[in-house]
Design an enzyme around this catalytic site. Structure first.
Site, PDB file in Angstrom:
ATOM      1  N   GLU A  70      11.167  16.088  15.076  1.00 17.20           N
ATOM      2  CA  GLU A  70      11.505  15.911  13.671  1.00 17.20           C
ATOM      3  C   GLU A  70      10.740  16.917  12.820  1.00 17.20           C
ATOM      4  O   GLU A  70       9.515  16.981  12.873  1.00 17.20           O
ATOM      5  CB  GLU A  70      11.132  14.489  13.248  1.00 17.20           C
TER       6      GLU A  70
ATOM      7  N   LYS B  40       0.886  -1.183   0.000  1.00 23.28           N
ATOM      8  CA  LYS B  40       0.000   0.000   0.000  1.00 23.28           C
ATOM      9  C   LYS B  40       0.910   1.215   0.000  1.00 23.28           C
ATOM     10  O   LYS B  40       1.446   1.589   1.030  1.00 23.28           O
ATOM     11  CB  LYS B  40      -0.874  -0.031   1.262  1.00 23.28           C
TER      12      LYS B  40
ATOM     13  N   CYS C 224      14.064  10.151   6.697  1.00 24.81           N
ATOM     14  CA  CYS C 224      13.993   9.773   8.112  1.00 24.81           C
ATOM     15  C   CYS C 224      15.365   9.849   8.768  1.00 24.81           C
ATOM     16  O   CYS C 224      15.494  10.203   9.931  1.00 24.81           O
ATOM     17  CB  CYS C 224      13.427   8.370   8.250  1.00 24.81           C
TER      18      CYS C 224
ATOM     19  N   GLU D 113       9.711   1.355  10.733  1.00 21.93           N
ATOM     20  CA  GLU D 113      10.786   2.301  10.416  1.00 21.93           C
ATOM     21  C   GLU D 113      10.165   3.687  10.496  1.00 21.93           C
ATOM     22  O   GLU D 113       9.398   4.076   9.624  1.00 21.93           O
ATOM     23  CB  GLU D 113      11.320   2.061   8.994  1.00 21.93           C
TER      24      GLU D 113
HETATM   25  P1  NAD Z   1       2.456   8.630   7.621  1.00 26.61           P
HETATM   26  O1  NAD Z   1       2.760   7.840   8.805  1.00 26.61           O
HETATM   27  O2  NAD Z   1       1.356   9.615   7.671  1.00 26.61           O
HETATM   28  O3  NAD Z   1       2.088   7.695   6.370  1.00 26.61           O
HETATM   29  C1  NAD Z   1       2.859   6.578   6.053  1.00 26.61           C
HETATM   30  C2  NAD Z   1       1.984   5.540   5.426  1.00 26.61           C
HETATM   31  O4  NAD Z   1       1.064   5.080   6.397  1.00 26.61           O
HETATM   32  C3  NAD Z   1       1.158   6.009   4.222  1.00 26.61           C
HETATM   33  O5  NAD Z   1       1.098   4.977   3.262  1.00 26.61           O
HETATM   34  C4  NAD Z   1      -0.226   6.226   4.835  1.00 26.61           C
HETATM   35  O6  NAD Z   1      -1.267   6.056   3.911  1.00 26.61           O
HETATM   36  C5  NAD Z   1      -0.257   5.121   5.881  1.00 26.61           C
HETATM   37  N1  NAD Z   1      -1.177   5.375   6.985  1.00 26.61           N
HETATM   38  C6  NAD Z   1      -1.565   6.558   7.523  1.00 26.61           C
HETATM   39  N2  NAD Z   1      -2.458   6.365   8.522  1.00 26.61           N
HETATM   40  C7  NAD Z   1      -2.622   5.023   8.623  1.00 26.61           C
HETATM   41  C8  NAD Z   1      -3.416   4.190   9.475  1.00 26.61           C
HETATM   42  N3  NAD Z   1      -4.203   4.707  10.413  1.00 26.61           N
HETATM   43  N4  NAD Z   1      -3.327   2.849   9.307  1.00 26.61           N
HETATM   44  C9  NAD Z   1      -2.539   2.311   8.364  1.00 26.61           C
HETATM   45  N5  NAD Z   1      -1.788   3.044   7.520  1.00 26.61           N
HETATM   46  C10 NAD Z   1      -1.817   4.393   7.654  1.00 26.61           C
HETATM   47  O7  NAD Z   1       3.858   9.240   7.251  1.00 26.61           O
HETATM   48  P2  NAD Z   1       4.273  10.134   6.012  1.00 26.61           P
HETATM   49  O8  NAD Z   1       3.620  11.444   6.193  1.00 26.61           O
HETATM   50  O9  NAD Z   1       4.023   9.393   4.746  1.00 26.61           O
HETATM   51  O10 NAD Z   1       5.881  10.214   6.143  1.00 26.61           O
HETATM   52  C11 NAD Z   1       6.510  11.100   6.997  1.00 26.61           C
HETATM   53  C12 NAD Z   1       7.031  10.417   8.232  1.00 26.61           C
HETATM   54  O11 NAD Z   1       7.570   9.125   7.927  1.00 26.61           O
HETATM   55  C13 NAD Z   1       8.138  11.157   8.914  1.00 26.61           C
HETATM   56  O12 NAD Z   1       7.905  11.223  10.281  1.00 26.61           O
HETATM   57  C14 NAD Z   1       9.394  10.324   8.626  1.00 26.61           C
HETATM   58  O13 NAD Z   1      10.395  10.447   9.572  1.00 26.61           O
HETATM   59  C15 NAD Z   1       8.867   8.959   8.515  1.00 26.61           C
HETATM   60  N6  NAD Z   1       9.702   8.135   7.622  1.00 26.61           N
HETATM   61  C16 NAD Z   1      10.520   7.193   8.180  1.00 26.61           C
HETATM   62  C17 NAD Z   1      11.336   6.409   7.395  1.00 26.61           C
HETATM   63  C18 NAD Z   1      12.255   5.362   7.985  1.00 26.61           C
HETATM   64  O14 NAD Z   1      12.812   4.569   7.253  1.00 26.61           O
HETATM   65  N7  NAD Z   1      12.452   5.311   9.286  1.00 26.61           N
HETATM   66  C19 NAD Z   1      11.315   6.579   6.024  1.00 26.61           C
HETATM   67  C20 NAD Z   1      10.473   7.529   5.492  1.00 26.61           C
HETATM   68  C21 NAD Z   1       9.667   8.309   6.316  1.00 26.61           C
END
Ligand code: NAD
Length: 479
Positions: free
Chosen positions: A380, A172, A281, A247
């Site tokens: 962050e 997804k 991240c 992650e």
């Molecule tokens: P997000 O958590 O909002 O979304 C990530 C994913 O989760 C998306 O596909 C979204 O549709 C899904 N999602 C959102 N709500 C959900 C729910 N209730 N249930 C299941 N899935 C759900 O994050 P973002 O805005 O896409 O990315 C930014 C954040 O991600 C930052 O905090 C960043 O640090 C982190 N990030 C971490 C890594 C890593 O490898 N550690 C890599 C990239 C981004």
């Protein structure tokens, strides 16, 4: 208009609902994706289940799986320019960053294609007359939820080890970055993946994402995204009696000691925060500088920072736009609050004067000295904002470095070899770099966090272990 990729076929969302995809550089829609719900997700999970339980994929040898994965790496490289252009349009990445991401994506399939038949079990000496084998097996069906910041690379990072270990997968992607994952789903057929090995379902997180984690046909979940959603995922996984890799975010520090090589450190420290416009991240978002060199180092860092350029993706400057208007507003609000709190703004990057005003741009900003208790030192930003903090001695440097809820990556800048290892051992981080920095470096290198940065390990062989489980088989063959 895009559909879901399920069981090797393109299938519209049952409701027919669609979401717009916007180009971050212009704020304008360029495509639509399926706004899937739990029923669509269930269709994909069933397709993966069939591929694993009854299909060609589940019966294939590890060597055959590896060959298909290696072919996929070649197919990706054959479509390198097309995929890079799509990634850049969808995420706003500067052109060369998108190209590097596609190269890394291919490398994931090359590395794990080669590793597929090198994941072995073991035997254990036990009682007389017994033979114990510990088999290493796939989970079965794995669910993968991606963030929007590196859709192409993350497609490889999470799917390649899961597939190498023999799982059938349902992905997804983030609703704001689906273009490349959908194109890759189509290309996976060219490489010869059997139907159902890779399924891609698009949609909103709270609907399609949570349905995937809660689906009883899913055996393991890999999630990359925000700490807040990571917590939700872990709770949903617990309700479904499955485990997950998380992650999440970071507030990764550079520790610059007084014997550091300025010329070596400064360009790397700039790149570590502006790579992917700070939306990484593992971005190096804090620079801790020994007080005895603070003024000299900051002057040099500010000079380098003020040269950073912001431009449209095709201009290929240091930074492009932020992914969405919502994220742009969030990053800008950190900058505005820091200014309002009176934290000195030491340097800003240079936006191109011709930027499209509808694009989601922010200006890279260096602040310092920043109070270790302030939000800029602890939270962050997920944008090109660097916080500088002075420290007096090694003990204080370690205390500050470990002083956030995160623990993902750290860098130590010193020529003192004993200090390098002493400090590295005391840092709370999944990766520590000495006189270098690798935001996302090295597919071979295990990567992952502690605390609010998440748990589990991706990349390297570590990921193959997370995407597989042991089964202990005890045979009584008699003495
Ligand atoms: P997000 O958590 O909002 O979304 C990530 C994913 O989760 C998306 O596909 C979204 O549709 C899904 N999602 C959102 N709500 C959900 C729910 N209730 N249930 C299941 N899935 C759900 O994050 P973002 O805005 O896409 O990315 C930014 C954040 O991600 C930052 O905090 C960043 O640090 C982190 N990030 C971490 C890594 C890593 O490898 N550690 C890599 C990239 C981004």
């Amino acid at each position: 208009m895009s559909e879901n990729f399920i069981g090797g076929k393109w299938v519209p969302a049952r409701s027919g609902a669609q979401l717009d995809c916007l180009a971050p550089a212009t704020g304008q829609p360029f495509a639509t994706i399926a706004d899937s719900d739990a029923q669509d997700v269930d269709l994909a999970v069933r397709a993966a289940r069939r591929a694993y339980d009854e299909g060609t994929w589940g019966r294939m040898t590890a060597t055959e799986r590896g060959r298909i994965m290696s072919r996929f790496a070649a197919v990706i490289l054959d479509h390198h320019a097309e995929l890079a252009a799509l990634e850049s349009l969808d995420t706003g990445k500067p052109a060369s960053v998108a190209r590097a991401d596609i190269t890394a994506l291919a490398r994931y399939f090359e590395f794990y294609g080669g590793a597929a038949d090198k994941l072995h079990g073991e035997t254990i000496p036990y009682l007389d007359g017994f033979q114990v084998s510990v088999l290493r097996e796939p989970h079965g069906v794995t669910g993968h939820i991606l963030p929007w910041n590196y859709p192409a690379q993350m497609f490889g990072r999470t799917l390649a080890p899961a597939l190498a270990a023999g799982n059938a997968t349902v992905l997804k992607p983030a609703e704001d970055a689906c273009a490349t994952p959908l194109r890759l789903a189509a290309l996976s057929q060219e490489a010869g993946f059997p139907d159902g090995a890779i399924n891609v379902v698009t949609g909103r997180g709270a609907v399609a994402g949570s349905a995937l984690v809660s689906n009883p046909g899913v055996d393991f979940v890999s999630f990359t995204g925000s700490p807040e959603v990571g917590q939700v995922i872990q709770k949903l996984a617990a309700d479904n009696y499955i485990s997950c890799t998380l992650e999440l975010g970071g507030k990764s520090p550079h520790l610059v000691f007084e014997d550091a090589d300025f010329d070596q450190a400064i360009p790397v420290i700039c790149k570590a925060i502006i790579q992917n416009t700070g939306q990484t991240c593992s971005a190096g978002s804090r620079v801790l500088i020994q007080r005895s060199i603070y003024d000299r180092f900051i002057a040099r860092l500010a000079e380098a920072f003020s040269q950073l350029r912001v431009g449209a993706p095709e201009m290929d400057h240091d930074c492009g736009p932020i992914i969405t208007a919502k994220q742009q507003k969030r990053v800008q609000s950190f900058i505005d609050r820091a200014k309002a709190a009176g934290i000195p703004l030491l340097a800003e990057g240079r936006p191109d004067p011709g930027l499209d005003p509808r694009g989601f741009y922010v200006t890279p900003s260096l602040f310092g000295p920043v109070d270790p208790e302030s939000e800029l030192a602890r939270e962050e930003v997920f944008g090109p904002v660097l916080a500088a903090l002075p420290f007096d001695d090694e003990a204080e440097a370690i205390r500050l470095a470990n002083g956030t809820d995160y623990g993902l990556v750290a860098a130590i800048w010193t020529k003192d070899g004993a200090r390098q290892m002493r400090v590295a051992k005391r840092l709370r981080a999944g990766q520590v770099f000495l006189n270098t920095y690798g935001a996302g470096a090295g597919i071979e290198l295990p990567f992952g966090g502690n605390g609010k940065s998440g748990h589990g390990r991706e990349k390297g062989f570590a990921a193959l272990y997370d995407f597989s489980v042991t089964k202990t088989v005890v045979l009584n063959h008699g003495s």
